[in-house]
Design a protein around this motif. Sequence first.
Motif, PDB file in Angstrom:
ATOM      1  N   ASN A 181      -6.791   5.549  -2.683  1.00  0.00           N
ATOM      2  CA  ASN A 181      -5.921   6.223  -3.650  1.00  0.00           C
ATOM      3  C   ASN A 181      -6.764   6.752  -4.800  1.00  0.00           C
ATOM      4  O   ASN A 181      -7.526   5.995  -5.404  1.00  0.00           O
ATOM      5  CB  ASN A 181      -4.883   5.246  -4.215  1.00  0.00           C
ATOM      6  N   PRO A 208       0.894   0.670   3.533  1.00  0.00           N
ATOM      7  CA  PRO A 208       1.572   1.887   3.051  1.00  0.00           C
ATOM      8  C   PRO A 208       2.530   1.608   1.890  1.00  0.00           C
ATOM      9  O   PRO A 208       2.615   2.391   0.955  1.00  0.00           O
ATOM     10  CB  PRO A 208       2.312   2.406   4.284  1.00  0.00           C
ATOM     11  N   LYS A 209       3.242   0.481   1.916  1.00  0.00           N
ATOM     12  CA  LYS A 209       4.168   0.137   0.827  1.00  0.00           C
ATOM     13  C   LYS A 209       3.392  -0.155  -0.464  1.00  0.00           C
ATOM     14  O   LYS A 209       3.807   0.232  -1.544  1.00  0.00           O
ATOM     15  CB  LYS A 209       4.992  -1.092   1.200  1.00  0.00           C
ATOM     16  N   GLU A 210       2.273  -0.844  -0.347  1.00  0.00           N
ATOM     17  CA  GLU A 210       1.504  -1.246  -1.514  1.00  0.00           C
ATOM     18  C   GLU A 210       0.778  -0.073  -2.161  1.00  0.00           C
ATOM     19  O   GLU A 210       0.513  -0.110  -3.354  1.00  0.00           O
ATOM     20  CB  GLU A 210       0.469  -2.313  -1.123  1.00  0.00           C
ATOM     21  N   SER A 211       0.461   0.943  -1.406  1.00  0.00           N
ATOM     22  CA  SER A 211      -0.336   2.036  -1.965  1.00  0.00           C
ATOM     23  C   SER A 211       0.520   3.113  -2.643  1.00  0.00           C
ATOM     24  O   SER A 211      -0.001   4.061  -3.179  1.00  0.00           O
ATOM     25  CB  SER A 211      -1.205   2.676  -0.884  1.00  0.00           C
ATOM     26  N   GLU A 212       1.831   2.965  -2.620  1.00  0.00           N
ATOM     27  CA  GLU A 212       2.711   3.981  -3.238  1.00  0.00           C
ATOM     28  C   GLU A 212       2.672   3.905  -4.733  1.00  0.00           C
ATOM     29  O   GLU A 212       2.668   3.041  -5.424  1.00  0.00           O
ATOM     30  CB  GLU A 212       4.140   3.820  -2.746  1.00  0.00           C
ATOM     31  N   GLN A 236       1.637  -3.181   8.293  1.00  0.00           N
ATOM     32  CA  GLN A 236       2.993  -2.970   7.811  1.00  0.00           C
ATOM     33  C   GLN A 236       3.094  -3.044   6.287  1.00  0.00           C
ATOM     34  O   GLN A 236       4.057  -2.569   5.707  1.00  0.00           O
ATOM     35  CB  GLN A 236       3.981  -3.955   8.458  1.00  0.00           C
ATOM     36  N   GLU A 237       2.106  -3.595   5.602  1.00  0.00           N
ATOM     37  CA  GLU A 237       2.163  -3.765   4.153  1.00  0.00           C
ATOM     38  C   GLU A 237       1.412  -2.704   3.360  1.00  0.00           C
ATOM     39  O   GLU A 237       1.822  -2.340   2.263  1.00  0.00           O
ATOM     40  CB  GLU A 237       1.607  -5.149   3.765  1.00  0.00           C
ATOM     41  N   THR A 276       1.202 -12.244   0.407  1.00  0.00           N
ATOM     42  CA  THR A 276       2.586 -11.879   0.684  1.00  0.00           C
ATOM     43  C   THR A 276       3.023 -12.609   1.959  1.00  0.00           C
ATOM     44  O   THR A 276       2.218 -13.292   2.593  1.00  0.00           O
ATOM     45  CB  THR A 276       2.727 -10.359   0.898  1.00  0.00           C
TER      46      THR A 276
END
Length: 121
Positions: free
Chosen positions: A14, A117-121, A114-115, A93
Motif C-alpha cells: 500500500n 484484502p480486508k486489512e489493506s483497505e 482471506q484476511e 485474529t
Amino acid sequence: MVLVLMVGWIGMINDVKGAFLKGSLAGEKEQMYMKVPKGFEMFYPNDVVLMLLRAIYGTKQAAMEFLKELLEYMKDMEYQRNGADLCLYFNWTAAGLIIWMSWIDDCVVWGPMQEVPKESE
C-alpha cells in the motif's frame, strides 16, 4: 519473505498517497514559517511570512507527523508495535497472525489470504 511463502500467506503493498501532506502542525511546540511562494507575492505585502498549519513535503516535521498518524491508526486497528523492529506491527485474529511493515510512506501487509484484502483497505 521465506516464512510468508512457507505458510502460504499473501502480501499486499500500500502506498499512502500524500502521506507527508496530511500531518497537522497545530499544537506543536515550535512554529514553522515560510516565505511567500513564487507567484503569490502579489497577494501579500513584502514583509510577510506565512505560518504553516500543515506539514510540507521534504521537512523533517512532515515525516514525524506521518509517523504519529500511522501509529495512531495502528493502535486504532489494535496492532501492536514490535519492540525489536519499530516498523513492524502485528495482530492476532481468528484467522491467524497479520503483519504490517512500514517504510517511509509505503506499507506492506502479510497474512492469510482471506484476511489481507480486508486489512489493506
